[in-house]
Design a protein around this motif. Structure first.
Motif, PDB file in Angstrom:
ATOM      1  N   UNK A 139       1.196  -0.786  -0.292  1.00 53.09           N
ATOM      2  CA  UNK A 139       0.004   0.420   0.154  1.00 53.09           C
ATOM      3  C   UNK A 139       0.726   1.616  -0.416  1.00 53.09           C
ATOM      4  N   UNK A 140      -0.181   2.381  -0.813  1.00 54.08           N
ATOM      5  CA  UNK A 140       1.269   3.652  -0.087  1.00 54.08           C
ATOM      6  C   UNK A 140       0.163   4.094   0.316  1.00 54.08           C
ATOM      7  N   UNK A 141       1.501   4.871   1.613  1.00 56.87           N
ATOM      8  CA  UNK A 141       0.353   5.907   2.249  1.00 56.87           C
ATOM      9  C   UNK A 141       0.801   7.604   2.367  1.00 56.87           C
ATOM     10  N   UNK A 142      -0.352   7.800   3.688  1.00 54.35           N
ATOM     11  CA  UNK A 142       0.030   9.571   3.960  1.00 54.35           C
ATOM     12  C   UNK A 142      -0.125   9.644   4.695  1.00 54.35           C
ATOM     13  N   UNK A 143      -0.903  11.073   5.296  1.00 52.81           N
ATOM     14  CA  UNK A 143      -1.224  10.891   6.600  1.00 52.81           C
ATOM     15  C   UNK A 143      -1.974  10.754   6.592  1.00 52.81           C
ATOM     16  N   UNK A 144      -2.941  10.809   5.450  1.00 55.97           N
ATOM     17  CA  UNK A 144      -4.528  10.641   6.188  1.00 55.97           C
ATOM     18  C   UNK A 144      -4.752   9.400   5.505  1.00 55.97           C
ATOM     19  N   UNK A 313      10.576   0.471   1.262  1.00 52.95           N
ATOM     20  CA  UNK A 313      10.738   1.744   1.892  1.00 52.95           C
ATOM     21  C   UNK A 313      11.218   2.919   0.808  1.00 52.95           C
ATOM     22  N   UNK A 314      12.985   1.952   1.612  1.00 53.43           N
ATOM     23  CA  UNK A 314      14.382   2.207   0.645  1.00 53.43           C
ATOM     24  C   UNK A 314      13.882   3.348  -1.008  1.00 53.43           C
ATOM     25  N   UNK A 315      13.387   2.181  -2.068  1.00 52.18           N
ATOM     26  CA  UNK A 315      12.695   2.360  -2.908  1.00 52.18           C
ATOM     27  C   UNK A 315      12.315   3.478  -3.267  1.00 52.18           C
ATOM     28  N   UNK A 316      10.762   3.930  -2.493  1.00 47.98           N
ATOM     29  CA  UNK A 316      10.120   4.777  -2.035  1.00 47.98           C
ATOM     30  C   UNK A 316      11.253   6.259  -2.297  1.00 47.98           C
ATOM     31  N   UNK A 331       4.505   7.017   1.692  1.00 50.06           N
ATOM     32  CA  UNK A 331       5.724   6.101   1.924  1.00 50.06           C
ATOM     33  C   UNK A 331       4.513   4.461   1.882  1.00 50.06           C
ATOM     34  N   UNK A 332       5.191   3.586   2.002  1.00 49.34           N
ATOM     35  CA  UNK A 332       4.905   2.604   1.462  1.00 49.34           C
ATOM     36  C   UNK A 332       4.478   1.430   2.955  1.00 49.34           C
TER      37      UNK A 332
END
Lengths: 879, 111
Positions: A139-144, A313-316, A331-332
């Protein structure tokens, strides 16, 4: 072999024709005696002497018969049948014990097996793919939110750079229009995937082949793989389907294979008719702004999800450094692939824990009942032991008694649970085609085994001990006051306390969960659900390539639909009714702010707000004048306005795309928040920001028609279909549903869980009440002599009532207090498991406590009251 | 399950099979035949006879049939089955071997 065949009739006869065997035996011996009598008479004896001698010589007719019976096979079976008859007679003689025990088995075993069977496919069925534990979500993450999709360009980078996945695939649910020449168009549920999708899930085709990366190239010939269900339904399972061409979205695609039935997993994927490759265009491959892909990875052997997450995370980070216009906060996250969302899963696990508690109560019940009964029968056992009943035989008798009880209970419980499971399967899971809710025989066996074992242990062991007791000790005691020594007495009281405590824990746990679920589902959605009907259209094909032609089409459609009699408002929007979520979200740039803002991105016609009755808070709504050529405008929700401009007027602020070409849109209005019912239980933090743009200024391929009507939805639906087919013969309207039904479908799982939990609470209470009632009434009946004596000596009825009740009050209070403590602990556990669940109210616990006390006291007082009503003379005479 | 007291275990079975190998008989006749043939050397109580017969019947060596007897009354006649005959031959041979061996041992002179 042949010997066996000769033996069969005699053996069968011995087993099934016992009366016949006995008659034959009588006849045969009578014949012998007659012959011998004649022989004796010939030797000169008198008639009677000859007969007597004949009987003596044979060694006693009855003795011979008994010895012949010993020869017969299955002596143990005949004994067992005798035991069973005896056991049944015993049960008939103590109906209160029997009813309580049988009900316990029926409810404890039957209901538990049913509930478990319903939960089982949701909880414990592994995914139908090889080594499912290696499959994860990326998944992609965001503060929301921590469950967002990815863009194609990011996915391609993830795939090229990672070293942790054997396969990394991306998918999107996109419906396809299937139009055969001369036939009405059909909408197919389609999963678009990257070429490695089937390799990742590790399942081969039923016929033909699956597609691979080679098929997923820009400009490659379009290939599709059909689902088993669709192949059967649409093509009658045509074995020559491979190679056939299908007209999809106005282009030609070739069928290359059909997947086996088990590959479908509607609980997770939804219904799928076919799988297609993306065959992404060069432009899409570069696109980092359009986030619509779900990523799945199959971990390389030995790689843990944590390692994979660190690598991703590193790739992101690399990607963010290379593409400075991307949202820096993205993030991921890696999550194991589960069918049910984690919160539902935890709740189901919790409900499953409750089944164990209910089973435990059932077992405590049986233990207690059996102990009470055996104590009452101690005298009988001692006497039988004293007059020569073998200990083994006595033990076997009490084992048989317990078995008879279990079998009688099972005979009711098993058909009942089959029936209930079928009922639940058809009523609650009718929509979920892939979920087969069937009674799990293993479950039934397990629950039944527990009940039986309890019955055996607590029935047979004390019986055996009783048979070893010194007959003198036993007989010297007053037979009627013979309950048991202080030790067993205390043990049984302990069991009653435990039962009350368990029941209260279940009650408190279930009630707080149900209340929590109710509050989640009863949340104000922010719009009026009743009276809204929704349907979808998919504007694909050559007629709708030009955005202007789409705009013309949906404007015409909206205007025609609004003319249907009884339709008060009609609107067109990019997502359907907002019962679960909006269809799309975008990361926007806000003028004057550096950080990007993630928000739902809904495109609607002007009448949208009136149709759903979303209230306007500030400024104005969209109007028909907001069209191409005018100032691009946007309406936002209150939460967004409050968060972005807490002290300023949001009207006139500008929101646009990120990147060099923001294409600013002016905020013209603020509307009320729309709340999704799943917010409360969702494990992820979703964005609360909602934006609406004018459909006339943006456009969309997927069009939803929403209308508000005061007429019968099906009448209006038929009208709607007619209008669409007049506008375009080949365009299917699908997913026609009232908003209410859509909402209910959304919360169906929650409601099911609520029902299951409520059922548990009821079950636990009922079992506890039955157990208390059974034990107390049985032991009070045993005390009848003592109570009668007291009354004969002048004790008043109320005094006797109190004598019996006193004990009950004490036990109830102790049990309920222990249960209250347990309930509090459980509440804490629940809130740690599900932080979003509303915290349990103290009122609920107090209510559960009071309810439990009342029910327990009622169970105590009925036998007490009956005891106080007995006629002392009757009892004493009986003695 | 009691055994005939005066006979080596299994011997009564062998005698009964042998008697029935000659002709089908009912219980009383078998008892008479037993007394005649063994010259009253073997004491078999009539009471032991019937359980033994029933056991053989259940084992499939003999079968029983109700027929009218010489008295005009229905009687249960026992007859040997084919399996019973094979069993009898086998057991007879076994018996011979056993008794020969035992006789040989008993014939040894003491030194």
């Amino acid at each position: 072999m042949r010997r066996w065949m000769h033996a069969i009739p005699a053996r069968l006869k011995a087993i099934f024709l016992r009366r016949r065997i006995e008659r034959d035996l009588d006849d045969e011996l009578a014949f012998h005696v007659a012959m011998q009598t004649r022989a004796n008479a010939r030797e000169g004896m008198t008639e009677s002497e000859a007969h007597r001698r004949a009987r003596v010589e044979i060694g006693g007719v009855e003795q011979v018969k008994e010895r012949s019976r010993d020869v017969l096979p299955l002596r143990w079976l005949r004994d067992a049948m005798q035991d069973v008859r005896y056991g049944l007679r015993g049960l008939r003689k103590s109906p209160r014990f029997t009813i309580a025990a049988v009900l316990t088995v029926v409810l404890g075993v039957g209901a538990n097996a049913t509930i478990f069977s319903v939960l089982n496919p949701l909880l414990f069925k592994p995914l139908p793919y090889p080594e499912p534990e290696r499959i994860v979500n990326v998944f992609r993450t965001s503060p929301q939110s921590d469950r967002w999709p990815h863009s194609m360009a990011n996915y391609l980078d993830h795939r090229a750079r990672n070293t942790v996945f054997e396969h990394l695939a991306a998918i999107d649910w996109q419906d396809t229009s299937f139009a055969e020449p001369g036939q009405p168009a059909e909408r197919l549920f389609t999963l678009r995937t990257t070429g490695n999708f089937f390799a990742l899930f590790g399942v081969g085709p039923l016929i033909g082949r699956t597609y691979t990366d080679a098929d997923d190239q820009t400009g490659a010939a379009e290939v599709v793989v059909l689902s088993y269900g669709f192949w059967q339904r649409r093509f009658n399972g045509d074995p020559t389907i491979v190679g056939r061409s299908m007209r999809l979205n106005g282009g030609n695609s070739t069928v290359v294979g059909v997947m086996p039935r088990d590959f479908e997993y509607p609980l997770f994927w939804g219904n799928i008719d076919l799988w297609r490759t993306f065959a992404a265009s060069a432009q899409l491959r570069q696109d980092r702004g359009n986030n619509f892909l779900r990523e799945f990875g199959r971990l390389k052997p030995g790689v843990t999800p944590d390692q994979a997450e660190a690598a991703m995370k590193a790739i992101n980070t690399q990607i963010l450094e290379e593409n400075t216009n991307l949202d820096r906060s993205g993030g991921v996250r890696i999550e194991a692939l589960n069918i049910v969302n984690p919160v539902m899963r935890r709740m189901s696990a919790f409900a499953f824990g409750l089944t164990f508690l209910v089973l435990l109560i059932a077992c405590v019940n049986l233990a207690n009942l059996q102990l009470a009964r055996t104590a009452a029968r101690a005298r009988e056992f001692a006497i039988r032991g004293a007059i020569g009943g073998g200990k083994g035989r006595l033990l076997r008798q009490s084992l048989t008694d317990s078995l008879v009880l279990s079998v009688v209970g099972g005979a009711i419980a098993i058909p009942l649970s089959f029936w209930c499971t079928r009922l639940i399967a058809t009523r609650q899971f009718a929509d979920l085609t892939g979920v087969r809710v069937v009674l799990e025989p293993a479950t039934l066996v397990f629950a039944f085994g527990c009940a039986m074992l309890t019955g055996l242990i607590f029935g047979a062991v004390p019986a055996w001990l009783a048979s070893r007791a010194d007959i003198n000790d036993v007989l010297k005691q007053n037979p009627q006051s013979m309950t048991a020594g202080p030790g067993p007495q205390r043990f049984r009281r302990g069991l009653i306390v435990a039962e009350i405590a368990f029941a209260l824990i279940i009650l408190a746990g279930a009630v707080s969960l149900v209340r929590g679920l109710q509050r989640i589902t009863a949340v104000d959605p922010g719009w009026r659900v009743d009276g809204v009907l929704a349907g979808r259209l998919n504007l694909v094909g050559p007629n709708y390539i030009d955005p202007a032609s789409r705009r013309t089409f949906f404007q015409t459609l909206r205007d025609r639909v609004a003319e249907i009699p009884g339709v008060t408002h009609a609107a067109v929007s990019s997502s359907s009714v907002p019962t679960a979520t909006f269809g799309a979200s975008t990361t926007f740039a806000v003028e004057g702010r550096t950080d990007p803002v993630l928000a739902y991105n809904e495109r609607v016609t002007a009448e949208y707000f009136a149709t759903l009755q979303v209230p306007l808070r500030r400024g104005r709504l969209l109007t028909a004048d907001d069209r191409v050529g005018r100032t691009p405008v946007m309406v936002i929700n209150e939460a967004m306005a409050r968060a972005l401009w807490p002290a300023e007027d949001p009207i006139g602020k500008r929101i646009g795309n990120r990147g060099p070409n923001p294409n600013w849109r002016e905020v013209v209005g603020v509307v009320g928040d729309i709340t999704f019912p799943s917010f409360g239980v969702s494990s992820s933090v979703d964005t609360e920001f909602q934006t609406y743009q004018a459909l006339a200024q943006t456009g969309t391929q997927f069009v939803n028609i929403l209308l508000r009507t005061d007429r019968q939805p099906d009448v209006v639906a038929a009208e709607l279909r007619r209008i669409v087919s007049m506008l375009d013969r080949d365009l299917p309207v699908y997913g026609l549903i009232t908003a209410r039904a859509a909402e209910e479908r959304q919360t169906a799982n929650l409601r099911l869980l609520g029902n299951v939990l409520a059922g548990f609470a009821g079950l636990g209470l009922l079992l506890a009440a039955i157990g208390i009632f059974g034990v107390v009434s049985y032991s009070t009946a045993q005390r009848a002599g003592e109570l009668g004596m007291r009354m004969a000596l002048g004790a008043r009825q109320s005094a006797v009532l109190w004598l019996v009740l006193k004990q009950g009050v004490g036990l109830t209070m102790v049990g309920a207090l222990v249960g209250l403590g347990g309930g509090l602990a459980l509440g804490r556990l629940l809130s740690s498991m599900m932080p979003n669940l509303p915290t349990p109210e103290v009122a609920i616990l107090v209510g559960a406590f009071a309810g439990m006390v009342l029910i327990a006291l009622a169970a105590f007082s009925i036998p007490a009251w009956r005891a106080s009503k007995t006629n002392p003379m009757l009892v004493l005479r009986h003695e | 399950m009691s055994k005939p007291p005066d006979l080596v275990q299994g011997t009564l079975d062998l005698l009964l099979l042998k008697i029935l190998a000659l002709e089908p008989l009912h219980g009383w006749a078998i008892a008479q035949r037993l007394k005649q043939m063994s010259g009253d050397e073997l004491q078999v109580s009539d009471g032991s006879l019937y359980p033994a017969l029933h056991k053989l019947e259940l084992a499939g060596w003999i079968t029983a049939e109700w027929k009218t007897s010489e008295l005009g009354r229905r009687a249960k006649f026992y007859s040997l089955t084919r399996a019973g005959r094979r069993y009898l031959d086998q057991e007879t041979a076994h018996w011979h071997r056993l008794t020969t061996a035992i006789s040989r041992v008993l014939a040894l002179k003491e030194i």
